[in-house]
Write an enzyme that holds these catalytic residues in place. Sequence first.
Site, PDB file in Angstrom:
ATOM      1  N   GLU A   8      -6.127  -5.550  -8.320  1.00 49.53           N
ATOM      2  CA  GLU A   8      -5.313  -6.546  -7.612  1.00 49.53           C
ATOM      3  C   GLU A   8      -6.117  -7.500  -6.748  1.00 49.53           C
ATOM      4  OE1 GLU A   8      -2.112  -4.638  -5.534  1.00 49.53           O
ATOM      5  OE2 GLU A   8      -1.012  -4.269  -7.389  1.00 49.53           O
TER       6      GLU A   8
ATOM      7  N   GLU B  70       0.675   0.140 -12.992  1.00 47.34           N
ATOM      8  CA  GLU B  70       1.316   0.672 -11.784  1.00 47.34           C
ATOM      9  C   GLU B  70       2.757   0.228 -11.782  1.00 47.34           C
ATOM     10  OE1 GLU B  70      -0.222  -0.149  -7.832  1.00 47.34           O
ATOM     11  OE2 GLU B  70      -2.285   0.132  -8.497  1.00 47.34           O
TER      12      GLU B  70
ATOM     13  N   ASP C 253      -4.340  -0.159   0.399  1.00 46.27           N
ATOM     14  CA  ASP C 253      -3.235   0.672   0.866  1.00 46.27           C
ATOM     15  C   ASP C 253      -3.584   2.163   0.806  1.00 46.27           C
ATOM     16  OD1 ASP C 253      -0.559   1.289   1.622  1.00 46.27           O
ATOM     17  OD2 ASP C 253       0.009   1.533  -0.478  1.00 46.27           O
TER      18      ASP C 253
ATOM     19  N   TYR D 297       6.113  -4.327  -9.285  1.00 47.20           N
ATOM     20  CA  TYR D 297       7.032  -3.635  -8.367  1.00 47.20           C
ATOM     21  C   TYR D 297       8.369  -4.364  -8.271  1.00 47.20           C
ATOM     22  CZ  TYR D 297       3.205  -0.576  -7.222  1.00 47.20           C
ATOM     23  OH  TYR D 297       2.206   0.364  -7.310  1.00 47.20           O
TER      24      TYR D 297
HETATM   25  C1  BDP Z   1      -0.198  -1.733  -5.377  1.00 43.90           C
HETATM   26  C2  BDP Z   1      -1.587  -1.230  -5.049  1.00 43.90           C
HETATM   27  C3  BDP Z   1      -1.599   0.202  -4.556  1.00 43.90           C
HETATM   28  C4  BDP Z   1      -0.510   0.380  -3.516  1.00 43.90           C
HETATM   29  C5  BDP Z   1       0.826   0.064  -4.153  1.00 43.90           C
HETATM   30  C6  BDP Z   1       2.009   0.242  -3.192  1.00 43.90           C
HETATM   31  O1  BDP Z   1      -2.460  -1.351  -6.160  1.00 43.90           O
HETATM   32  O2  BDP Z   1      -2.857   0.526  -4.029  1.00 43.90           O
HETATM   33  O3  BDP Z   1      -0.520   1.628  -2.909  1.00 43.90           O
HETATM   34  O4  BDP Z   1       0.794  -1.281  -4.523  1.00 43.90           O
HETATM   35  O5  BDP Z   1       2.343  -0.715  -2.510  1.00 43.90           O
HETATM   36  O6  BDP Z   1      -0.094  -3.075  -5.243  1.00 43.90           O
HETATM   37  O7  BDP Z   1       2.556   1.323  -3.132  1.00 43.90           O
END
Ligand code: BDP
Length: 600
Positions: A415, A506, A169, A470
Amino acid sequence: MLYPQDSETRQVISLDGIWNFKADKNDEGMDSKWYEKPLRDAILMPVPSSYNDITQDMEIRDLVGDVWYERSCFIPEAAKDRRLVLRVGSASHYARVWINGRKVTEHKGGFLPFEAVINEYVNYAEENWVTISVNNVLDWSSLPPGYVDTFTINSDPPKELKVQQYYHDFYNYGGIHRPVKIYTTPFSYISDIDVNTDIDGVNGFIRYKVSAEGECAKIRVKLLDESGAAVAGADSAEGLLTITGAHFWEPGNAYLYTLVAELYTPAGPVAVDRYRLPVGIRTVKATGKSLLINGRETYLKGLCKHEDFFIRGKGLDNAVNIKDFNLLKWIGANSFRTSHYPYSEEMMNLADRYGIMVIDETPAVGLNAWDLNHPVFIPEKINKDTQSHHMDVIRDLYQRDKNHPCVIMWSAANEAATNEPGAAAYFEPLIREFRQLDPSRPVTMVFYDCANAVESNVTDMVDIICVNEYNGWYLNYGLFELARQELSQGLQRVYDKYKKPVIMSEFGADTINGLHQNPPVMFTEEFQTEFIKTYVELLDTFDFIIGEHIWCFADFQTKQEVRRVVGNRKGIFTRERTPKAAAFFLKERWNNKKEAVKNI
Ligand code: BDP
């Protein structure tokens, strides 16, 4: 691999500036030997910089293939008795180099430096031409991996449209991204230095090894403190230096000694080569529930970054880098991850000096098609070739960054589809290699969520488990209570299974600067703050969580897709480095949260 530096015996000539440039739109440069003559119809291009956002030409921006760079340079007569090395900080992703029409070297991989001795290729006191072709194609053997789709457009004449596809991404910027230099050394020279540090009470120890090529009668080392006073020294190529009452390198308190290495030949008492290496004395250790820096339990507060800025894309920009360190200090961060590739050496040098801890990551990102029906760890995709390149990258990354005190752990990948059956056999030798090269630092890998970390065949191989999540963003949209509950259960499962420290590596929410709504809805600044608050309050309840890294530091460019509004907007800062509301929440939290929790 030593970073080029000026000294009494060495000189660095910068080739940065404006180069001639030509995008090879019809893929003819190699066959037509563009390296033999000056480029025709060339345009001007800055180095270092990505080329994609420099021109108004969409074909250059979206090109899939080669671009060509060329410039002249002079090597003074005085350099005739020196070894001359051409060094490219990085070129994404495959580079070939010619000097005066003769091939010098080639290099695969867009995020690490490469160099070659060029004495036999250059003219002295006469103009020299340096030509570099850079190819931006990602295939299944590159890191990151990718593949190219080809379409035929029924124009007259018909034309072929190549589209680079990839799963990671961030935008596939191309070009010469880091400085190009010619540096000199004597023919008998210091070729490498290894340092490893240890502490005992108030004393520090530096185990060192200086390697040399050519004639060598003696190696002498001297350790200077920050005032320039010599505090230790020895007359041997390897050994142990003891510093009584040492200053340690600590997060936020970056004390750097200078190890001066000197090479003497039988010819006489004057050093023929001299190299100065900054050294921070510190230890790193992962235990059951903790990360210990200098024996102190330490909590990572920080963000994941990208090398990304307007116009220059991934090109090195010292002004932006120093601004970023000032922002890290302002917000109270003590660490970042080089998501998702090795950053410039200049950036690592700054992290040493600012006392910021770094999780140093390979470019192994996007090894995941996000679809179990389309596995990637199969012979036609992520295969032995990918693995062998990954191994090269690990060795080169280690060689480049081994002496940086800021590097507190290595990250093998981000990932990856580690729940696929083929993943374990792929990663096992790679993680083993990291460990063998460097027993002094923990190895980690980043898993895409708690379930993946629990189920993956690879998790047990690492010392510290990094988990991205997330929940509340890509699933359970805005349902903070539910997200919190599921995350809580997930993290507990990860720890219960492996009994290793966990970093929430993250978590974040896309946020358009200036969008507001209360109660919060997705994409507003209020939502980002609430999302982060929900996560960190939960993290505070677990004793095995050793750090929180927000996704991400600043908004950044991605490929075009419906999930992205001119790039990924999960930055705590905008792409121009303006703080969003969540930055003030984090500043308050991190400035009040101690990184060193207790002595162990
Ligand atoms: C994570 C990835 C990262 C993405 C992020 C996203 O590690 O590179 O930019 O998601 O979706 O899964 O913002």
